[in-house]
Scaffold this active site. Structure first.
Site, mmCIF file in Angstrom:
data_model
loop_
_atom_site.group_PDB
_atom_site.id
_atom_site.type_symbol
_atom_site.label_atom_id
_atom_site.label_comp_id
_atom_site.label_asym_id
_atom_site.label_seq_id
_atom_site.Cartn_x
_atom_site.Cartn_y
_atom_site.Cartn_z
ATOM 1 N N ARG A 62 0.794 -1.223 0.000
ATOM 2 C CA ARG A 62 0.000 0.000 0.000
ATOM 3 C C ARG A 62 0.831 1.279 0.000
ATOM 4 O O ARG A 62 0.623 2.175 -0.822
ATOM 5 C CB ARG A 62 -0.943 0.047 1.227
ATOM 6 C CG ARG A 62 -2.246 -0.682 1.045
ATOM 7 C CD ARG A 62 -2.617 -1.382 2.319
ATOM 8 N NE ARG A 62 -1.656 -2.431 2.547
ATOM 9 C CZ ARG A 62 -1.763 -3.668 2.030
ATOM 10 N NH1 ARG A 62 -2.812 -3.979 1.329
ATOM 11 N NH2 ARG A 62 -0.833 -4.580 2.233
ATOM 12 N N THR A 63 1.762 1.367 0.944
ATOM 13 C CA THR A 63 2.478 2.642 1.091
ATOM 14 C C THR A 63 3.325 2.910 -0.147
ATOM 15 O O THR A 63 3.351 4.031 -0.675
ATOM 16 C CB THR A 63 3.337 2.603 2.367
ATOM 17 O OG1 THR A 63 2.529 2.121 3.437
ATOM 18 C CG2 THR A 63 3.878 3.974 2.709
ATOM 19 N N LYS A 91 26.062 -4.266 0.786
ATOM 20 C CA LYS A 91 27.521 -4.138 0.972
ATOM 21 C C LYS A 91 27.846 -3.452 2.292
ATOM 22 O O LYS A 91 29.014 -3.233 2.598
ATOM 23 C CB LYS A 91 28.111 -3.313 -0.179
ATOM 24 C CG LYS A 91 27.849 -3.881 -1.556
ATOM 25 C CD LYS A 91 28.345 -2.907 -2.620
ATOM 26 C CE LYS A 91 27.791 -3.276 -3.980
ATOM 27 N NZ LYS A 91 27.937 -2.172 -4.953
ATOM 28 N N ARG A 113 10.579 3.835 4.031
ATOM 29 C CA ARG A 113 10.124 2.752 4.931
ATOM 30 C C ARG A 113 11.368 2.070 5.477
ATOM 31 O O ARG A 113 12.226 1.647 4.698
ATOM 32 C CB ARG A 113 9.248 1.759 4.190
ATOM 33 C CG ARG A 113 9.160 0.447 4.901
ATOM 34 C CD ARG A 113 7.867 -0.103 5.337
ATOM 35 N NE ARG A 113 6.666 0.631 5.388
ATOM 36 C CZ ARG A 113 5.473 0.060 5.222
ATOM 37 N NH1 ARG A 113 5.387 -1.217 4.959
ATOM 38 N NH2 ARG A 113 4.376 0.764 5.329
ATOM 39 N N HIS A 141 3.635 5.494 11.767
ATOM 40 C CA HIS A 141 3.232 5.427 10.364
ATOM 41 C C HIS A 141 2.296 6.625 10.163
ATOM 42 O O HIS A 141 1.075 6.469 10.053
ATOM 43 C CB HIS A 141 2.518 4.107 10.103
ATOM 44 C CG HIS A 141 2.477 3.698 8.664
ATOM 45 N ND1 HIS A 141 2.729 4.562 7.623
ATOM 46 C CD2 HIS A 141 2.193 2.490 8.087
ATOM 47 C CE1 HIS A 141 2.608 3.911 6.476
ATOM 48 N NE2 HIS A 141 2.295 2.656 6.727
#
Ligand code: CP
Length: 321
Positions: A62-63, A91, A113, A141
């Site tokens: 969704r986000t 890395k 995120r 959120h």
């Protein structure tokens, strides 16, 4: 160099009710600016030339997608990496360095995120463009919280004097935290928290409610709470973020995470004008058999999210004051 004068959206703590209403007014108008072919006509023309970058260290549908769609509807370019763990991060590159590198390519904003609470704030220290917190571990959120609040406003006609039942994993569930913080900005809201042992709402949130004089109770008993609720906000157990204590509890109590499943019997307890919300994804805690019940609005909630994320982009870019 990071600029001090950027509009980051890191936490709902930044927002007052006047600004939230300005964003929601924009979201209301946005809904009317789509034509019958889902083309968006922005008053003032498209945001051509702006680019939104999505930097996603953790899984999302969704986000990630809705910010992409929101930006494209606004006429912006969209870049993104949902597989950041396969990039230079593999890395050993730090979040700080990756943020500095992406900033150097001149996006207009970065939606991030990340794995740990506080990551978005850390990124903002090093970014030379605005950072939008798209979920930082068990932290917050804010963009989901905002559209959950908008959903309440749209569906119930108000953001105050609501009896809100929150259930599921309230300790790891950042959406429940952000939504509660937002609701606590409005008078008369009260809360009932229902969760398995070790998954209770955090003490910081309960202390905040105490300080504001807002009522909350914690219970394991659904029936009374559901009968009185204006909103039932249900969440999944966030198995990807279990603490050692929670993992131990679930091992000792198999099925405890599946104890609270909302099905026909449970939704029947709710008033006809109450609403059942869920941030999604659901993984068994809401029976799909009730999806067509008018009280079950989690897919409408997703659409409201598009409008609100368009408003958030406009605010971050300075088109909403
Ligand atoms: N509700 C939510 O944040 O969903 P995603 O994890 O799919 O973005």
């Amino acid at each position: 160099m990071a600029s001090k004068n950027l509009r980051h959206l890191l936490s709902v703590d930044q927002l007052d009710t006047e600004l939230i209403e300005r964003m929601f007014t924009y979201a209301d108008a946005a809904a009317k600016n789509f034509d019958d072919k889902n083309r968006f006509h922005r008053p003032g023309g498209p945001l051509q030339g702006h680019i939104l970058h999505r930097l996603f260290y953790k899984e999302s549908t969704r986000t990630y997608e809705s910010f992409g769609f929101a930006a494209e509807h606004l006429g912006m370019g969209v870049q993104g990496s949902q597989s950041v763990q396969f990039s230079s991060v593999a890395k050993g590159e730090t979040l700080e360095d990756t943020i500095r590198v992406i900033s150097a390519y001149l996006p207009s904003l970065i939606v991030l995120r990340s794995a740990k609470a506080g990551d978005a704030a850390r990124a903002a220290e090093f970014a030379s463009v605005p950072i939008v917190n798209g979920g930082d571990g068990s932290g917050e959120h804010p963009t989901q919280g905002l559209y959950d609040l908008y959903t309440a406003r749209e569906e119930l006609g108000r953001t105050s004097n609501l009896k809100v039942v929150m259930g599921g994993d309230l300790s790891n569930g950042r959406t429940a935290r952000s939504f509660t913080k937002l609701l606590a900005k409005y008078p008369g809201n009260s809360f009932t928290f229902i969760s398995p042992p070790t998954f209770e709402m955090g003490d910081d949130i309960k202390q905040m409610l105490d300080e504001k004089g807002l009522k909350y109770t914690e219970t394991s008993e659904l029936e009374t709470a559901f009968k009185e609720a204006d909103i039932v906000y249900w969440t999944r157990v966030q198995t990807e973020r279990l603490t050692d204590e929670q993992a131990k509890f679930l091992k000792a109590n198999p099925g405890a995470d599946k104890k609270y499943v909302i099905g026909a019997k449970e939704i029947a307890l709710m008033r006809k004008d109450a609403r059942l919300m869920h941030p999604l994804p659901r993984v068994g805690e809401i029976d799909p058999a009730i999806d067509n019940d008018p009280r079950a609005i989690y897919f409408d909630q997703v659409h409201y999210g598009l409008r609100v994320r368009m408003a958030i982009i406009e605010w971050v870019l300075g088109y909403i004051e």
